[in-house]
Design an enzyme around this catalytic site. Structure first.
Site, short mmCIF file in Angstrom:
data_model
loop_
_atom_site.label_atom_id
_atom_site.label_comp_id
_atom_site.label_asym_id
_atom_site.label_seq_id
_atom_site.Cartn_x
_atom_site.Cartn_y
_atom_site.Cartn_z
N ASP A 389 0.82 -1.21 0.00
CA ASP A 389 0.00 0.00 0.00
C ASP A 389 0.86 1.27 0.00
OD1 ASP A 389 -1.78 2.03 0.55
OD2 ASP A 389 -2.59 1.12 2.36
N TRP A 391 -1.03 4.24 -0.75
CA TRP A 391 -2.14 5.17 -0.94
C TRP A 391 -2.81 5.54 0.39
CZ3 TRP A 391 -1.21 0.69 -3.70
CH2 TRP A 391 -0.81 0.86 -5.03
N ASP A 392 -2.19 5.16 1.50
CA ASP A 392 -2.81 5.37 2.81
C ASP A 392 -4.17 4.70 2.88
OD1 ASP A 392 -3.04 6.19 5.40
OD2 ASP A 392 -3.35 8.30 4.98
N TYR A 393 -4.29 3.53 2.27
CA TYR A 393 -5.52 2.74 2.39
C TYR A 393 -5.45 1.88 3.64
CZ TYR A 393 -6.89 3.85 -2.47
OH TYR A 393 -7.27 4.47 -3.62
N ASP A 394 -5.04 2.51 4.75
CA ASP A 394 -5.01 1.72 5.98
C ASP A 394 -6.43 1.39 6.40
OD1 ASP A 394 -5.64 4.33 6.60
OD2 ASP A 394 -4.04 4.62 8.05
#
Lengths: 730, 127
Positions: A389, A391-394
């Site tokens: 990741d 994209w900061d798709y945490d």
């Protein structure tokens, strides 16, 4: 390609990356860039090299105030055995109670109450309001977003303020029965002063009738666990050090506000499972994202799960620390007493937008659900929602446990919402998807040297996607052709190849879905009787660009713990130094920066009901009106449902009503659970960026919402809990 | 070549203001629209920008054809907008609302421009 093959491939990639990076390291030497964590030999105070951009050594002692309560640490603890626990009321909530953040252990956000129905919800009036007293003082930058959902057990409504004071209120009147002042300082606020909730715990060793038989547990912004007596609010002396545990123990160098707890820690079979937020965007070697277990009775350390020390479950030896820069988990976790697991929604390794310096171990568990054994802290299974990741798709949502209709009866399942709007449904026993998941090709074109992307990403094709199609130039929006053209130009100037467009240095790239989701921390609601899942979600693209270290320095991007750090120099959402890496990151919403209107056309927020028997969308429509939004941040007062960005979850009741606030129109909305029709709404004194809850007291059903506002959503801050009920004696 | 006409009455000053407005609005459309077209985007904006500027300049010169040129561009914007976004209200809003409001202003200038044009022709005839 199967999932295991893919993780093997990514680990291999990680190794290759590491070796290739070692090769380019000398060229970056002047930028204080370190490809690996500094070893013990380099342990020293900051500034020793004379380079003013050199960060503090992770071995430097913690600054004053980091161990907020000055709790003595004692020697490093070995893994321990948990005190046997009794069954907690959150496993079988009383009919009128809401005893846990997600109402019950399953985190359904479903209440069996039926007094409020689609027919009478229009008569709701305010029963009382309660002021928590926590909001920015004069001269303080607004970092507030309380995000609180109270819990209700018996004769108490328990909640925390944004700054972690714990309160017990009378559920019928809102009168404060007691208040425990936590003494959290302004400097300890990370990105946001938030306290999503407190935890109710019944002791297995203290007999009924004695103090601290029933307790309220809280994790704080300044990294303490606090247990107080549920009847009096007094600290439980038998827990930790006079009622508190210092969670900064073993974390190494840090400063106040770098690491903090904003989510209620679940208690699973007697073990408090603790995760924490590590401020995004600061440095590659930020404090660890370690997950730890503590004894709910005594506060004793039980185990640690430290990604880069997979076999060491004890506390680090004297002078050492948990492995730095590992994926942190800030979402609310879900505990599974029957399987002895805790489901940890993980985030990203530190320095979200650059993945070349991550270890293979980190690459396996970031932006994933990790099921940890609560006895040992070892992962039993991992399901990854984004590979490598950047994209900061945490993971922001608390997963919800449901009985999934299977061929041979119900299967224990976990519904996993993601910021991507992909909702995964997993078997809780082994983490295998119960609905098909496809590995689909993802864009790999990038000008970031030595940081290749994963060739595929997982898509949950068996569930409706909570998202809209990829952006087109003609989706750009504005008030007039001129500002629309401005956005069309912004769109064409950027790199955009659909979801997972790879980061770029040469020009901006569009990240869509954005890091606000899809689904963010609001999570979902599930009615187990009807099998209907309710989800509100976002449509908010971001405009990102990596910048060279030189440019980042020029922009004044510095990590929080840098001696030269100035407040406002980069936070969690937005620009970040990403120190120790070759790049900084510049992030903004994909908007017109002059009018502050989003560049894409509405809607920006939606709400969807999904039948989990058929996985069909029952209803779906834009969520939130334009009344408080408009160009230059001016309210338009238009009652048009435009669909606004939203943060905060839904609640569904047996009465057939869905309650959700979350939107930037500062309203609490009620929908018909069957049709999605909006039945009622009310304007709140502040932004409703929190999940509502509902309970019954003395035969009357109440609906509570914390109208705390949200600084990043630019909604008004207030300290008001608003509680509604039907008029009495009608 | 004919020069700019000299406004005398309030209506003529107002017409002049509308013409200047067209030029001012047309310029960003032309400039940003040119870059958009070069980047592979829509050609609508650069073409519309050029037409609107030309319309404004003609109006400043006291010619009715300037107003008619704007109205032609506005009329052609409708099928273009519908082709791009269909009957999506939010999508049509930026494409049609502003240009239509300005079209109303431009229509109001036509009688004034007619008179200006007639007078200048008469003057030319005399000279």
């Amino acid at each position: 390609m199967s999932r295991t093959d893919l993780s093997a491939a990514t680990s291999l990639c990680g190794l290759l990356l590491f070796s290739s990076l070692a090769g380019i390291a000398p060229a970056r030497a002047q930028s204080a860039y370190q490809p690996a964590p500094p070893g013990p030999g380099e342990a020293d105070a900051p500034g020793k090299t004379g380079n003013k951009f050199a960060g503090p050594s992770p071995f430097a002692p913690q600054a004053p105030g980091v161990n907020a309560a000055n709790i003595p640490d004692g020697p490093p603890a070995e893994p321990g055995e948990v005190t046997p626990a009794v069954e907690q009321i959150s496993s079988h909530p009383a009919h009128g109670d809401w005893p846990a953040y997600g109402r019950d252990t399953n985190a359904t956000r479903f209440s069996p109450l039926e007094q409020i129905t689609p027919e009478n919800v229009g008569q709701l009036t305010r029963a009382f309001v309660y002021h928590t007293g926590s909001k920015p003082a004069a001269g303080q930058t607004n970092k507030w977003a309380a995000e609180t959902t109270p819990i209700k057990v018996g004769d108490g409504l328990y909640m925390c303020s944004a700054m972690n004071d714990i309160m017990k209120l009378d559920p019928a009147t809102g009168k404060e029965i007691w208040r425990h002042e936590a003494g959290v300082k302004y400097a300890s606020i990370p990105y946001t002063a938030a306290c999503k909730g407190v935890v109710y715990y019944t002791s297995s060793t203290v007999p009924e009738g004695e103090p601290c038989h029933n307790r309220i547990l809280e994790g704080t912004l300044d990294m303490r666990l606090i247990e107080v007596d549920a009847d009096t609010g007094k600290l439980c002396e038998g827990f930790g050090y006079h009622g508190q545990v210092n969670l900064m123990k073993g974390m190494g160098e840090s400063v106040p506000g770098f690491v903090s707890m904003t989510a209620p820690p679940p208690i699973v079979n007697g073990a408090i499972v603790v995760n924490h937020e590590v401020l995004d965007g600061q440095r590659r070697w930020a404090p660890s994202g370690v997950i730890r277990g503590y004894d709910a009775e005594t506060g004793k350390f039980l185990w640690a799960w430290d990604v880069n020390r997979p076999d060491a479950h004890g506390e680090p030896a004297e002078g050492q620390h948990y492995s730095r820069g590992t994926p942190n988990s800030w979402a609310t976790m879900t505990g599974d007493n029957a399987l002895g697991l805790v489901y940890v929604p993980t985030g990203n390794s530190a320095a979200d937008y650059y993945s070349a310096m991550r270890s293979p171990e980190e690459n396996k568990v970031s932006s994933a659900i990790v099921a940890l054994d609560v006895k040992t802290g070892s992962p039993r299974w991992v399901f990854q929602t984004v590979h490598k990741d950047v994209w900061d798709y945490d993971m922001g949502s608390q997963p919800t446990m449901i009985d999934f209709p299977g061929q041979d009866g119900p299967v224990p399942a976990l519904v996993v919402p993601t910021k991507r709007g992909q909702t995964f449904v997993l078997d809780r026993r082994d983490g295998k998807p119960l609905l098909p998941v496809e590995e689909r090709p993802a864009p790999t074109d990038t000008d970031v040297v030595g940081d290749p992307r994963s060739p595929t990403q997982p898509w949950s094709v068996g569930m409706p996607r909570l998202g809209l199609p990829d952006l087109k130039e003609s989706d750009m929006w504005g008030m007039s052709p001129i500002d629309q053209l401005f956005c069309r130009l912004k769109f064409r100037r950027a790199k955009y190849e659909g979801e997972f467009t790879a980061p770029s240095v040469g020009k901006p790239w569009i990240e869509y879905p954005g890091y606000n989701g899809g689904s963010d921390w609001g999570s979902m609601a599930y009615d187990p009787r009807t099998g209907v899942l309710i989800a509100n979600w976002n449509v908010t693209p971001m405009y990102d660009q990596l910048v060279t270290r030189k440019k980042a320095d020029e922009l004044g991007l510095m990590p929080l713990d840098d001696p030269n750090f100035k407040p406002g120099g980069g936070g969690a959402e937005g620009n970040g130094a990403m120190a120790d890496t070759p790049y900084g990151i510049v992030v903004s919403p994909f908007w017109n920066q002059y009018t502050h209107m989003m560049c894409n056309k509405p809607p920006y927020g939606m709400i969807t009901a999904i039948d989990m028997h058929t996985r069909k969308v029952l209803w779906q429509h834009p969520l939130g009106s334009a009344r408080a939004n408009g160009p230059w941040g001016m309210p338009t007062y238009l009652p048009l449902t435009i669909g606004t960005p939203n943060n905060g979850g839904p609640v569904v009741t047996a009465g057939g009503v869905v309650f959700v606030a979350a939107t930037t129109d500062n309203m609490l909305h009620a929908f018909d659970a069957k049709t999605g029709k909006e039945l009622w709404n009310d304007v709140l004194p502040g932004g409703g960026q929190a999940t509502p809850m509902t309970y019954e007291q003395k035969g009357r059903q109440y609906v509570a919402i914390m109208a705390g506002g949200h600084h990043f959503m630019m909604t008004p801050v207030s300290d008001v809990l608003v509680v509604y009920a039907l008029p009495e004696n009608k | 070549m004919a020069g700019l006409y000299r406004p005398r009455r309030a209506a003529e000053w107002a017409t002049c203001a509308v013409a200047v407005l067209l030029v001012l609005l047309g310029l960003p459309l032309l400039i940003m629209g040119a870059e958009l077209a070069l980047l592979g985007g829509s050609f609508y904006y650069v073409v519309a920008g050029a037409a609107i500027i030309a319309g404004g300049v003609l109006m400043l010169m006291g010619s009715v054809s300037g107003a008619l040129l704007y109205l032609l561009a506005w009329l052609l914007t409708w099928p273009w907008a519908l082709w791009e976004v269909g009957f999506d209200g939010w999508g049509l809003l930026p494409r049609l609302l502003g240009p239509t409001l300005i079209a109303v202003l431009v229509v109001l200038t036509i009688p004034v421009l007619r008179r200006v044009q007639k007078t200048s022709l008469v003057r030319k005839g005399i000279a």
